[in-house]
Design an enzyme around this catalytic site. Structure first.
Site, PDB file in Angstrom:
ATOM      1  N   MET A 129       0.956  -1.323   0.086  1.00 56.10           N
ATOM      2  CA  MET A 129       0.096  -0.182  -0.193  1.00 56.10           C
ATOM      3  C   MET A 129       0.811   1.179  -0.084  1.00 56.10           C
ATOM      4  SD  MET A 129      -3.178  -0.744   2.555  1.00 56.10           S
ATOM      5  CE  MET A 129      -2.199  -1.380   3.349  1.00 56.10           C
ATOM      6  N   GLN A 164       7.635  -4.870  -4.832  1.00 58.72           N
ATOM      7  CA  GLN A 164       6.648  -4.852  -5.922  1.00 58.72           C
ATOM      8  C   GLN A 164       7.286  -3.667  -6.996  1.00 58.72           C
ATOM      9  OE1 GLN A 164       2.700  -2.881  -5.944  1.00 58.72           O
ATOM     10  NE2 GLN A 164       1.968  -4.857  -6.180  1.00 58.72           N
ATOM     11  N   CYS A 174      -3.107  -1.479  -9.987  1.00 56.52           N
ATOM     12  CA  CYS A 174      -3.111  -0.071  -9.723  1.00 56.52           C
ATOM     13  C   CYS A 174      -4.095   0.697 -10.563  1.00 56.52           C
ATOM     14  CB  CYS A 174      -1.880   0.627  -9.597  1.00 56.52           C
ATOM     15  SG  CYS A 174      -2.120   2.250  -8.963  1.00 56.52           S
ATOM     16  N   GLY A 188      -9.070  -8.426  -0.932  1.00 55.52           N
ATOM     17  CA  GLY A 188     -10.145  -7.652  -0.877  1.00 55.52           C
ATOM     18  C   GLY A 188     -11.061  -7.869  -0.017  1.00 55.52           C
ATOM     19  N   GLY A 226      -5.291  -5.438   3.164  1.00 57.14           N
ATOM     20  CA  GLY A 226      -4.627  -4.117   2.953  1.00 57.14           C
ATOM     21  C   GLY A 226      -5.277  -3.162   4.009  1.00 57.14           C
ATOM     22  N   ARG A 227      -6.373  -2.798   3.864  1.00 53.33           N
ATOM     23  CA  ARG A 227      -6.766  -1.638   4.989  1.00 53.33           C
ATOM     24  C   ARG A 227      -7.109  -1.942   6.048  1.00 53.33           C
ATOM     25  NH1 ARG A 227     -11.380  -0.141   0.629  1.00 53.33           N
ATOM     26  NH2 ARG A 227     -11.204  -2.355   0.181  1.00 53.33           N
TER      27      ARG A 227
HETATM   28  C1  LIG Z   1      -3.773   3.702   0.285  1.00 55.59           C
HETATM   29  C2  LIG Z   1      -3.545   2.548  -0.474  1.00 55.59           C
HETATM   30  C3  LIG Z   1      -2.589   2.234  -1.327  1.00 55.59           C
HETATM   31  C4  LIG Z   1      -2.292   1.061  -2.411  1.00 55.59           C
HETATM   32  N1  LIG Z   1      -0.866   0.981  -2.773  1.00 55.59           N
HETATM   33  C5  LIG Z   1      -1.024  -0.107  -3.442  1.00 55.59           C
HETATM   34  C6  LIG Z   1       0.355  -0.656  -4.100  1.00 55.59           C
HETATM   35  O1  LIG Z   1       1.460   0.127  -3.777  1.00 55.59           O
HETATM   36  N2  LIG Z   1       0.460  -1.645  -4.932  1.00 55.59           N
HETATM   37  C7  LIG Z   1      -0.789  -2.600  -4.927  1.00 55.59           C
HETATM   38  O2  LIG Z   1      -0.631  -3.512  -5.724  1.00 55.59           O
HETATM   39  N3  LIG Z   1      -2.005  -2.396  -4.630  1.00 55.59           N
HETATM   40  C8  LIG Z   1      -1.961  -1.168  -3.754  1.00 55.59           C
HETATM   41  N4  LIG Z   1      -3.196  -0.902  -3.169  1.00 55.59           N
HETATM   42  C9  LIG Z   1      -4.340  -2.171  -3.113  1.00 55.59           C
HETATM   43  C10 LIG Z   1      -4.102  -2.880  -1.951  1.00 55.59           C
HETATM   44  O3  LIG Z   1      -2.755  -3.641  -2.067  1.00 55.59           O
HETATM   45  C11 LIG Z   1      -5.383  -4.047  -1.842  1.00 55.59           C
HETATM   46  O4  LIG Z   1      -5.465  -4.711  -3.122  1.00 55.59           O
HETATM   47  C12 LIG Z   1      -6.541  -3.293  -1.646  1.00 55.59           C
HETATM   48  O5  LIG Z   1      -6.400  -2.416  -0.647  1.00 55.59           O
HETATM   49  C13 LIG Z   1      -7.736  -4.157  -1.596  1.00 55.59           C
HETATM   50  O6  LIG Z   1      -7.479  -5.042  -0.253  1.00 55.59           O
HETATM   51  P1  LIG Z   1      -8.260  -4.498   1.165  1.00 55.59           P
HETATM   52  O7  LIG Z   1      -9.643  -4.713   1.138  1.00 55.59           O
HETATM   53  O8  LIG Z   1      -7.968  -5.669   2.323  1.00 55.59           O
HETATM   54  O9  LIG Z   1      -7.670  -3.192   1.636  1.00 55.59           O
HETATM   55  C14 LIG Z   1      -3.300   0.191  -2.230  1.00 55.59           C
HETATM   56  C15 LIG Z   1      -4.593   0.412  -1.384  1.00 55.59           C
HETATM   57  C16 LIG Z   1      -4.526   1.321  -0.695  1.00 55.59           C
HETATM   58  C17 LIG Z   1      -6.119   1.772   0.030  1.00 55.59           C
END
Ligand SMILES: Cc1cc2nc3c(=O)[nH]c(=O)nc-3n(C[C@H](O)[C@H](O)[C@H](O)COP(=O)(O)O)c2cc1C
Length: 324
Positions: free
Chosen positions: A21, A76, A106, A207, A230-231
């Site tokens: 993230m 990454q 992304c 997700g 992630g979040r």
């Molecule tokens: C603030 C933020 C930054 C993110 N940056 C990246 C990143 O650098 N590379 C990536 O593959 N996904 C990135 N993502 C996506 C997350 O890796 C993940 O796929 C997405 O948040 C869904 O998962 P979650 O519901 O558990 O948050 C980002 C998501 C958020 C919220």
């Protein structure tokens, strides 16, 4: 029995991962999550090949910072030029990176609009070419992180079959399309379809996993070998530990109490301060404070005051007032 996961030759202590993230998964936060245990693999945020290869420059040195405790770590990379991405992967692997992940998910306009990240889902041939070149460039496992597609879920199924053929070591699927960005729900059934399309390569579901219960559900619905969060760990850095314990049949641990949360924040602050310096960390923490306070009723004026603190001492005093 302990649930583990193999990605290529890498044995992970659990199948639960911390998602990359941008702006969040820096070294201090990764160490905070690791300190609870149960984490199989963490990732850097997405790095462009020039950033990777000029890591000592001031602008990017924090993005590539790591430490001996920060293992195992997936690096990454993102972009749309197969040769450049292969060079970056080689550069990283030569310097000890145990795993390279390619970002193909992304949704941000400035990335996907230029054909990188989720933009590659509109050019599956290029996505496959990139994966092939990166896999050929290094001996360490190469993984890819995709969404379901640009605007429909068939793309992920088709791509996964190609990735499997060319030796990708794992495929992470975020169950939304690029068009959805972060709207709607992550479609775990669609992730299950990707999982069912491949035999040899582990699929990691991503997700909307936010709790022990949702982790159980996503494993059941998708049949995936691993999951990535992630979040939620931003709000609850101990959630990955809780999920890993549940997978191993271990009894739940109570969540940290108010004092422990306060101490956790202070530890996080200190680690950031050691890396970024105190002044920068006070600003950096403006995004962390509301996250750590989620679920607590904090009066608005206090929240506003917390966004304006001037130094570490003031932040600590105000947080003590709110949390203890
Ligand atoms: C603030 C933020 C930054 C993110 N940056 C990246 C990143 O650098 N590379 C990536 O593959 N996904 C990135 N993502 C996506 C997350 O890796 C993940 O796929 C997405 O948040 C869904 O998962 P979650 O519901 O558990 O948050 C980002 C998501 C958020 C919220």
């Amino acid at each position: 029995m302990r649930r583990t996961l193999h990605i290529g030759g890498l044995e992970l202590e659990s199948p639960v991962m911390l998602a990359p993230m941008a702006g969040y998964t820096d070294l201090p936060f990764r160490l905070i999550v690791r300190s609870f245990g149960g984490l199989g693999l963490a990732f850097t945020e997405m790095l462009s090949p020039p950033s990777v290869m000029r890591g000592r420059e001031k602008r990017v040195k924090f993005l590539v910072a790591t430490s001996p405790q920060d293992k195992p770590l997936g690096w990454q990379i993102y972009g749309k030029d197969p040769a450049l991405l292969a060079d970056a992967a080689r550069w990283l692997a030569d310097r000890g990176a145990p795993l390279i992940d390619v970002n193909m998910g992304c949704p941000q306009k400035k990335i996907s609009g230029k054909g990188a990240g989720a933009g590659l889902l509109r050019k599956p041939d290029l996505a496959v070419e990139i994966a092939r070149r990166v896999v050929e460039a290094v001996k360490v496992p190469v993984t890819v992180k995709i969404r379901l597609g640009w605007d429909n879920a068939q793309t992920a199924v088709d791509l996964a079959k190609e990735f499997e053929k060319l030796g990708v070591a794992a495929i992470t699927v975020h169950g939304r399309t690029r068009v959805q960005k972060f709207e709607g729900k992550s479609d775990w059934e669609a992730i299950g379809n990707v999982r069912a399309a491949v035999d040899k390569v582990p699929v990691i579901a991503n997700g909307d996993v936010v709790s022990v219960e949702s982790a159980r559900d996503v494993f059941r619905i998708t049949g995936c070998a691993g999951i990535m969060l992630g979040r939620q760990p931003i709000k609850e850095p101990w959630i990955i530990r809780d999920i890993a314990r549940d997978l191993n049949g271990e009894p739940p641990l109570p969540p940290p109490d108010a004092r422990q949360r306060f101490e956790l924040m202070m530890r996080h602050f200190q680690m950031c301060s050691d890396m970024y310096g105190e002044k920068q960390t006070v600003l950096h923490f403006r995004k962390w404070v509301p996250q750590y306070l989620k679920g607590r009723s904090v009066a608005r004026p206090m929240l506003a005051a917390l966004q304006q603190v001037k130094d570490a001492a003031e932040l600590k005093a105000r947080l003590m007032e709110v949390m203890m």
